[in-house]
Design a protein around this motif. Structure first.
Motif, PDB file in Angstrom:
ATOM      1  N   TYR A  37       0.821  -1.205   0.000  1.00  0.00           N
ATOM      2  CA  TYR A  37       0.000   0.000   0.000  1.00  0.00           C
ATOM      3  C   TYR A  37       0.853   1.252   0.000  1.00  0.00           C
ATOM      4  O   TYR A  37       1.993   1.246   0.449  1.00  0.00           O
ATOM      5  CB  TYR A  37      -0.915   0.005   1.240  1.00  0.00           C
ATOM      6  CG  TYR A  37      -1.896  -1.136   1.235  1.00  0.00           C
ATOM      7  CD1 TYR A  37      -3.141  -0.990   0.649  1.00  0.00           C
ATOM      8  CD2 TYR A  37      -1.571  -2.366   1.791  1.00  0.00           C
ATOM      9  CE1 TYR A  37      -4.057  -2.049   0.627  1.00  0.00           C
ATOM     10  CE2 TYR A  37      -2.470  -3.424   1.770  1.00  0.00           C
ATOM     11  CZ  TYR A  37      -3.707  -3.254   1.186  1.00  0.00           C
ATOM     12  OH  TYR A  37      -4.589  -4.296   1.160  1.00  0.00           O
ATOM     13  N   GLU A  38       0.241   2.351  -0.485  1.00  0.00           N
ATOM     14  CA  GLU A  38       0.901   3.659  -0.466  1.00  0.00           C
ATOM     15  C   GLU A  38       1.106   4.088   0.983  1.00  0.00           C
ATOM     16  O   GLU A  38       0.323   3.726   1.861  1.00  0.00           O
ATOM     17  CB  GLU A  38       0.017   4.698  -1.171  1.00  0.00           C
ATOM     18  CG  GLU A  38      -0.269   4.415  -2.639  1.00  0.00           C
ATOM     19  CD  GLU A  38       0.964   4.514  -3.529  1.00  0.00           C
ATOM     20  OE1 GLU A  38       1.922   5.220  -3.150  1.00  0.00           O
ATOM     21  OE2 GLU A  38       0.964   3.878  -4.597  1.00  0.00           O
TER      22      GLU A  38
ATOM     23  N   THR B 141      -1.643   4.854   4.045  1.00  0.00           N
ATOM     24  CA  THR B 141      -2.847   4.016   3.979  1.00  0.00           C
ATOM     25  C   THR B 141      -3.093   3.400   5.349  1.00  0.00           C
ATOM     26  O   THR B 141      -2.169   2.929   6.007  1.00  0.00           O
ATOM     27  CB  THR B 141      -2.677   2.889   2.931  1.00  0.00           C
ATOM     28  OG1 THR B 141      -2.360   3.465   1.678  1.00  0.00           O
ATOM     29  CG2 THR B 141      -3.947   2.054   2.811  1.00  0.00           C
TER      30      THR B 141
ATOM     31  N   SER C  55       2.001  -3.191   4.534  1.00  0.00           N
ATOM     32  CA  SER C  55       1.859  -4.363   3.665  1.00  0.00           C
ATOM     33  C   SER C  55       1.126  -5.458   4.434  1.00  0.00           C
ATOM     34  O   SER C  55       1.193  -5.517   5.655  1.00  0.00           O
ATOM     35  CB  SER C  55       3.226  -4.861   3.193  1.00  0.00           C
ATOM     36  OG  SER C  55       4.021  -5.225   4.289  1.00  0.00           O
TER      37      SER C  55
ATOM     38  N   ALA D 139      -5.039  -2.522  -2.775  1.00  0.00           N
ATOM     39  CA  ALA D 139      -3.571  -2.447  -2.731  1.00  0.00           C
ATOM     40  C   ALA D 139      -3.033  -1.732  -3.968  1.00  0.00           C
ATOM     41  O   ALA D 139      -3.621  -1.822  -5.050  1.00  0.00           O
ATOM     42  CB  ALA D 139      -2.994  -3.851  -2.647  1.00  0.00           C
ATOM     43  N   SER D 140      -1.893  -1.054  -3.818  1.00  0.00           N
ATOM     44  CA  SER D 140      -1.270  -0.411  -4.979  1.00  0.00           C
ATOM     45  C   SER D 140      -0.482  -1.439  -5.797  1.00  0.00           C
ATOM     46  O   SER D 140      -0.304  -1.281  -6.996  1.00  0.00           O
ATOM     47  CB  SER D 140      -0.385   0.757  -4.558  1.00  0.00           C
ATOM     48  OG  SER D 140       0.598   0.338  -3.646  1.00  0.00           O
TER      49      SER D 140
END
Length: 170
Positions: A28-29, A32, A69, A108-109
Motif C-alpha cells: 500500500y501507499e 494508507t 503491507s 492495494a497499490s
C-alpha cells in the motif's frame, strides 16, 4: 552432487517431503490505514487462507514514508490443490477469500503472489541428527529443517548440529 552421496543417503534424502502453499503480499501507499485490531491472525475456518499479518504492525515498524503491507499464507490443502494452477487465477481466489475475511481492506497499490513449492517439512530425513555429512574431503554437509522439523526450534537444532559436525574439521 549425487556422485558423492551413497545409496543409503540418497534414499534418505529422497524420502523427505514438503507441503506447498502460496504467499500473497499486498503493498500500500504510505499513509494508507489498515483498520484491523490485530497485527497477525491465524485463520482456522477458511479452506484457502491460514494466516494473515499486517507486516509493519507485526514488526512494530510504523513509518510515514513507508506504506503498510499485508502478507497472506494459504492452507497446505489449498497449496497442494492449486500447485499447477495459473498464478493469476490463484491470486484472484486468495483475494476473494481475503475480501470476505477482512472486508475493510483497502485496494492495494501492488500485489505479489508467490508459490512456495517447498514450504514446510511434512516428513524429515529419518533418524537424522539435524545434518548429513555427504563428503569429508572437501567437507560437504547439508542441513536445515528437512533434517529436523519446520519450526524455529527445528532450525536451531539443525544449526547446532551443523556447527558440531564442522568443528572437528576446523
Amino acid at each position: 552432487l549425487f556422485t558423492v552421496i551413497n545409496e543409503s543417503q540418497k534414499q534418505q534424502l529422497e524420502s523427505v517431503s514438503y507441503s506447498s502453499r502460496y504467499a500473497l503480499g499486498l503493498f500500500y501507499e504510505a499513509g494508507t490505514e489498515i483498520a484491523v485490531p490485530w497485527a497477525a491472525q491465524y485463520i482456522t475456518d477458511n479452506p484457502c487462507i491460514r494466516f494473515i499479518s499486517i507486516d509493519n504492525k507485526k514488526r512494530n515498524i510504523e513509518s510515514p514514508e513507508v506504506g503498510p503491507s499485508v502478507v497472506v499464507h494459504t492452507t497446505v490443502t489449498f497449496g497442494s490443490e492449486h500447485l499447477d494452477s495459473d498464478p493469476a487465477e490463484v491470486q484472484q481466489i486468495i483475494l476473494s477469500h481475503l475480501q470476505r475475511i477482512v472486508p475493510s481492506l483497502p485496494k492495494a497499490s501492488s500485489i505479489k503472489c508467490q508459490k512456495w513449492r517447498y514450504s514446510q517439512v511434512t516428513r524429515a530425513v529419518p533418524n537424522c541428527p539435524g545434518q548429513m555429512i555427504l563428503h569429508t574431503q572437501p567437507l560437504l554437509i547439508c542441513g536445515g529443517d528437512g533434517f529436523t522439523r519446520s519450526n524455529f526450534d527445528g532450525c536451531i537444532e539443525s544449526a547446532m548440529s551443523l556447527a558440531e559436525a564442522v568443528k572437528p574439521h576446523l
